[in-house]
Design an enzyme around this catalytic site. Structure first.
Site, short mmCIF file in Angstrom:
data_model
loop_
_atom_site.label_atom_id
_atom_site.label_comp_id
_atom_site.label_asym_id
_atom_site.label_seq_id
_atom_site.Cartn_x
_atom_site.Cartn_y
_atom_site.Cartn_z
N TYR A 11 -1.74 -2.30 17.48
CA TYR A 11 -2.79 -1.89 16.52
C TYR A 11 -3.34 -3.09 15.75
CZ TYR A 11 -4.43 0.14 12.04
OH TYR A 11 -5.11 0.44 10.89
N TYR A 140 14.94 -1.63 8.84
CA TYR A 140 13.63 -2.22 9.12
C TYR A 140 13.31 -3.31 8.10
CZ TYR A 140 8.60 -2.82 9.05
OH TYR A 140 7.34 -3.37 9.02
N1 UFG Z 1 3.41 10.99 4.57
C1 UFG Z 1 3.27 12.35 4.48
N2 UFG Z 1 3.11 13.04 5.65
C2 UFG Z 1 3.10 12.44 6.87
C3 UFG Z 1 3.23 11.04 6.95
C4 UFG Z 1 3.40 10.33 5.77
O1 UFG Z 1 3.29 12.95 3.41
O2 UFG Z 1 2.98 13.14 7.89
C5 UFG Z 1 3.55 10.23 3.33
C6 UFG Z 1 4.82 9.40 3.26
O3 UFG Z 1 5.89 10.18 2.79
C7 UFG Z 1 4.40 8.27 2.34
C8 UFG Z 1 2.91 8.08 2.62
O4 UFG Z 1 2.50 9.30 3.26
O5 UFG Z 1 4.54 8.69 1.02
C9 UFG Z 1 2.62 6.93 3.55
O6 UFG Z 1 3.45 7.07 4.69
P1 UFG Z 1 3.26 6.17 6.00
O7 UFG Z 1 4.29 6.65 6.98
O8 UFG Z 1 1.85 6.17 6.42
O9 UFG Z 1 3.59 4.70 5.50
P2 UFG Z 1 4.90 4.15 4.75
O10 UFG Z 1 4.48 3.87 3.34
O11 UFG Z 1 6.08 4.99 4.93
O12 UFG Z 1 5.19 2.86 5.61
C10 UFG Z 1 4.45 1.69 5.53
C11 UFG Z 1 4.54 0.98 6.87
C12 UFG Z 1 5.97 0.63 7.17
C13 UFG Z 1 6.53 -0.18 6.02
C14 UFG Z 1 6.35 0.54 4.74
C15 UFG Z 1 6.76 -0.35 3.60
O13 UFG Z 1 4.03 1.80 7.87
O14 UFG Z 1 6.02 -0.11 8.36
O15 UFG Z 1 4.99 0.88 4.53
O16 UFG Z 1 7.41 0.42 2.66
F1 UFG Z 1 7.85 -0.37 6.19
#
Ligand code: UFG
Length: 329
Positions: A11, A140
């Protein structure tokens, strides 16, 4: 000037390949295609292989005279890293070490490394600056922080210079609609919200509505992939010009809640998006927002597509143009 982009079919990597070529770099991509897509690359030399394959790396570094390496190839799912730490340490740490030693042997001394906000763990204060304590709470984040520390040692001992870029939440897609996010399975919020808007899923699950935030949902700092790549290009040019190692946060410094993302996606798409409230996902901090003054000040980085509506509109264009989930390339 020739550079090696590892994970260039993924990506962020594929957006970087496009930008680096526009900036005049000759690019070779190494990708094992475990999550990347060969059709994301156009007229670029693609070497399909693993970072763990030392003979392949030595051969590549003999055949080409790379001025620098950009390393995007890693596993990125926090939850999976808790269940399968071995996979994360083998790829994100051990294979990266293999790369560093191959670079050392070939006398390639400049690396741009993809790190993450996950190195900070549960933040002690906001916005998070680079000096914030590093206290990753999952394999990670630990794998990335370990590499950052190894890079400091390699700089001191071998003169291998690196810029580590700590991403907050990368999102969006190339504004022309030619590139975008294609994770299988997708776990990131914005593409999943847009799949619900497109009717390709029944709803978006909201993981937790009881966080200590104004609307109870998690707050994140979303950064457009194009702005993220602009910062990489500046970092690469800076590293080649100054031979100074550095670490930078990459975010916009603005936090948006999951609820705000869904509301903005409704406005951008004009579609209904059904929501189902679910339990918190393990290990999600309530709020992650960057202080990105250092990259702005030292590299002159200025995001051009920072507005959440722009990020979502670009991702929506990609989502509508490529029904790739039905027929992945
Ligand atoms: N979320 C939902 N529903 C979903 C997917 C995500 O409510 O179906 C929420 C998550 O709980 C979080 C927010 O949306 O609060 C963002 O989630 P993402 O999975 O999009 O991203 P993250 O913040 O978990 O992860 C990102 C990067 C990781 C990295 C992290 C650093 O994708 O690689 O930030 O904390 F490790």
């Amino acid at each position: 000037m020739q550079i090696l982009i590892i994970g260039g079919a993924g990506y962020i990597g594929s957006h970087m390949v496009q930008l680096a070529r526009r900036a005049g770099f000759a690019v070779v991509v190494l990708d094992d295609l475990s999550s990347g897509h060969a059709d994301a690359l156009h007229n670029v030399e693609l070497v399909v292989g693993s970072l763990a394959d030392r003979a392949l790396l030595d051969d590549l570094f003999t055949r080409y005279r790379f001025a620098a390496v950009m390393h995007f190839a890693s596993f990125i799912q926090v939850g999976e890293s808790v269940k399968e730490p071995s996979k994360y340490y083998a790829n994100n740490l051990s294979a990266t070490l293999n790369l560093l030693d191959a670079m050392r042997k070939a006398d390639v001394a400049s690396l741009i490394f993809s790190s993450t906000a996950a190195v900070y763990g549960n933040p002690d204060y906001h916005p998070i600056d680079e000096a914030h304590p590093k206290q990753p709470i999952n394999p990670y984040g630990r794998s990335k922080w370990m590499v950052e520390q190894i890079l400091e040692d390699y700089d001191r001992a071998y003169g291998l210079k690196s810029i580590c870029l700590r991403y907050f939440n990368a999102a969006g897609a190339d504004p022309t609609g030619s590139l975008g996010e294609r994770h299988l399975p997708e776990t990131h919020l914005i593409p999943l919200v847009l799949q619900a808007a497109a009717g390709r899923s029944s709803h978006i699950a909201v993981f937790g509505t009881d966080f200590d935030t104004p609307d109870g949902t998690c707050i994140r700092d979303y950064i457009h992939v194009v702005d993220l790549c602009d910062a990489h290009l500046l970092a690469l040019q800076h590293l080649l010009a100054t031979r100074q190692s550095a670490r930078y946060n990459l975010g916009n410094g603005e936090g948006y809640s999951v609820q705000q993302v869904i509301d903005t996606a409704r406005q951008v798409t004009g579609r209904e998006i059904r929501v189902r409230n679910e339990a918190r996902r393990a290990g999600d901090p309530a709020r992650l927002v960057a202080n990105a003054h250092r990259v702005r000040h030292e590299l002159g980085w200025k995001p051009c597509r920072a507005a959440l509506a722009t990020i979502i509109a670009d991702a929506w264009q990609w989502e509508r143009k490529y029904p790739w989930i039905v027929a992945p390339a």
